[in-house]
Motif scaffolding. Structure first.
Motif, PDB file in Angstrom:
ATOM      1  N   LEU A 163       0.824  -1.209   0.000  1.00  0.00           N
ATOM      2  CA  LEU A 163       0.000   0.000   0.000  1.00  0.00           C
ATOM      3  C   LEU A 163       0.861   1.265   0.000  1.00  0.00           C
ATOM      4  CD1 LEU A 163      -2.861  -0.946   2.513  1.00  0.00           C
ATOM      5  CD2 LEU A 163      -3.094  -0.538   0.058  1.00  0.00           C
ATOM      6  N   THR A 164       1.911   1.279   0.836  1.00  0.00           N
ATOM      7  CA  THR A 164       2.752   2.473   0.889  1.00  0.00           C
ATOM      8  C   THR A 164       3.572   2.632  -0.385  1.00  0.00           C
ATOM      9  OG1 THR A 164       4.410   1.198   2.122  1.00  0.00           O
ATOM     10  CG2 THR A 164       2.922   2.585   3.403  1.00  0.00           C
ATOM     11  N   LYS A 175       2.532   1.840  -3.345  1.00  0.00           N
ATOM     12  CA  LYS A 175       1.624   2.292  -4.399  1.00  0.00           C
ATOM     13  C   LYS A 175       1.112   3.708  -4.149  1.00  0.00           C
ATOM     14  CE  LYS A 175      -2.391   0.880  -7.108  1.00  0.00           C
ATOM     15  NZ  LYS A 175      -3.387  -0.199  -7.365  1.00  0.00           N
ATOM     16  N   PHE A 176       0.746   4.009  -2.883  1.00  0.00           N
ATOM     17  CA  PHE A 176       0.087   5.283  -2.596  1.00  0.00           C
ATOM     18  C   PHE A 176       0.947   6.268  -1.796  1.00  0.00           C
ATOM     19  CE2 PHE A 176      -3.357   2.071  -2.848  1.00  0.00           C
ATOM     20  CZ  PHE A 176      -4.033   2.582  -3.951  1.00  0.00           C
ATOM     21  N   GLY A 177       2.020   5.766  -1.143  1.00  0.00           N
ATOM     22  CA  GLY A 177       2.836   6.627  -0.290  1.00  0.00           C
ATOM     23  C   GLY A 177       2.354   6.629   1.147  1.00  0.00           C
ATOM     24  N   ARG A 180      -0.768   9.083   2.246  1.00  0.00           N
ATOM     25  CA  ARG A 180      -2.126   8.653   1.903  1.00  0.00           C
ATOM     26  C   ARG A 180      -2.580   7.479   2.768  1.00  0.00           C
ATOM     27  NH1 ARG A 180      -2.824   8.919  -4.713  1.00  0.00           N
ATOM     28  NH2 ARG A 180      -2.550  11.183  -4.913  1.00  0.00           N
ATOM     29  N   VAL A 181      -1.643   6.588   3.106  1.00  0.00           N
ATOM     30  CA  VAL A 181      -1.995   5.443   3.958  1.00  0.00           C
ATOM     31  C   VAL A 181      -2.390   5.927   5.358  1.00  0.00           C
ATOM     32  CG1 VAL A 181      -1.105   3.355   5.083  1.00  0.00           C
ATOM     33  CG2 VAL A 181      -0.607   3.775   2.669  1.00  0.00           C
ATOM     34  N   ALA A 188      -5.824   7.563   5.099  1.00  0.00           N
ATOM     35  CA  ALA A 188      -6.873   6.543   4.991  1.00  0.00           C
ATOM     36  C   ALA A 188      -7.085   5.834   6.319  1.00  0.00           C
ATOM     37  CB  ALA A 188      -6.504   5.525   3.905  1.00  0.00           C
TER      38      ALA A 188
END
Length: 386
Positions: free
Chosen positions: A263-264, A266-268, A271-272, A275
């Motif tokens: 997740l990190t 892909k999104f950084g 953002r994690v 979310a």
């Protein structure tokens, strides 16, 4: 290669540490009561451990920057073993308090030093995965530990403390024999002038420390009141409550151990974290709608999934961005986490006495405020990078 060898050992070490810690959780209230503690003294007994963690976590983190991670981890595990055996032989309430003080003081070395170790052996792009693995180990330890403690407490209330002590001794030798030092001599700060424990609390990073305080505060308040809330709203007994927390813990361990890394990437991290705050706030609000075992399990798991991804991801961001020693950074983060655990239970209890839903309403509001704080952090970082 070093990462591949070190992380599984660290996972096992932290799992065993938290199993040992978890073993005594269901036993302490009854053991303290046996030694004459009332409800207030029991609360103080729980709080004094977190107080020691709050004071000494940053100090141990700084020590690990100077002498290396491995000896400090061994000190922390030795402290756990000593405290467990002291509790096992306690015959007076003051002896139990002494054991908790010793345990909190010395075991404060564990989490910040293990977190710094992960930062030592991982590249920036893989760091969230490593932090997530440690979070998963902690979560799984908290699942199995209380179950073991509950089973053996039926034989004798002293027995779980002895089991926890011997588990810590085994963990100590695992570290001694299998774990290699991650901080070479040339990177240690022994020769450097002593710096304040607050040195890492600078710039936009300070927002992340405060954010961790809010997350810890809300979690501790929930843990202190959910048994009463679920009994009132859904009629859950202690066995059902144990299953609810087990479901939450397993879901959190899966996410932390397997999903944080992808997740990190892909999104950084930002953002994690964002979310995670939104999901935990949603879980807090949904808990107010609890009406049976199924809804209790679903709603608290939603909260746990959001809450569980935040700490490892904050650790990752701080160790990437800070110019202080990694041990100092992770020690200060553990200190803020402990402060939340000191304030959270009495605050949650007081709010519950005013209204059973208030801890969860305030938790939702606190999460929204945390989201606002994080937006400020992102704006500061964007301004610095542009």
């Amino acid at each position: 290669m070093e990462q591949k060898k070190a992380l599984p050992v660290l996972f096992l070490v932290m799992f065993l540490v938290m199993v040992g810690f978890g073993i005594i959780i269901p036993v302490i209230p009854f053991y303290a009561e046996k030694l004459g503690a009332d409800a207030t003294e029991l609360g103080l007994l729980m709080a004094v451990y977190s107080l020691m963690q709050f004071i000494f976590s940053p100090l141990w983190g700084k020590v690990s920057d100077k002498i290396g991670r491995k000896p400090v981890i061994m000190i922390g595990i030795s402290g756990l073993a000593l405290s467990f055996f002291l509790m096992a032989i306690s015959t007076k309430l003051w002896m139990l308090f002494l054991a908790r003080i010793v345990g909190g003081l010395l075991s404060a070395a564990n989490m910040p030093t293990v977190t710094a170790y992960v930062a030592d052996v991982t590249s920036p792009e893989n760091r969230s995965k490593g932090m997530g693995m440690i979070g998963a180990a902690v979560g799984l330890g908290f699942i199995f530990g209380p179950a073991i403690g509950g089973i053996f407490s039926k034989t004798n209330l002293n027995l779980p403390f002895f089991i926890a002590g011997f588990s810590s001794i085994i963990t100590f030798f695992l570290v001694l024999l299998l774990l290699k030092e991650s901080l070479p001599n040339e990177k240690r700060q022994f020769h450097k002038k002593a710096i304040s424990r607050w040195a890492a609390f600078t710039g936009s990073n300070s927002v992340l420390f405060v954010l961790q305080l809010f997350i810890s505060l809300s979690l501790a308040g929930l843990e202190a009141t959910f048994a009463y809330f679920s009994a009132e709203k859904a009629g859950l007994d202690s066995t059902q409550l144990g299953y609810v927390f087990m479901i939450m813990g397993l879901a959190g361990a899966i996410v932390q151990g397997g999903l944080i890394g992808p997740l990190t990437k892909k999104f950084g991290e930002a953002r994690v974290i964002q979310a995670g705050i939104i999901v935990s706030a949603s879980g807090f609000a949904l808990i107010l709608l609890t009406k049976d075992f199924t809804t209790a399990a679903i709603y608290i798991t939603i909260f746990g999934l959001g809450n569980g991804v935040i700490r490892p991801t904050i650790s990752t961001l701080l160790t990437k961005n800070s110019t202080s020693g990694l041990g100092s950074v992770t020690g200060l983060l553990s200190s803020f986490d402990s402060l939340g655990r000191i304030i959270g239970p009495p605050l949650g209890g007081a709010l519950f006495d005013l209204g059973s839903g208030l801890p969860y309403i305030s938790g939702t509001i606190l999460s929204v405020f945390a989201l606002f704080l994080f937006q400020l952090y992102k704006r500061r970082e964007n301004a610095l990078n542009n």
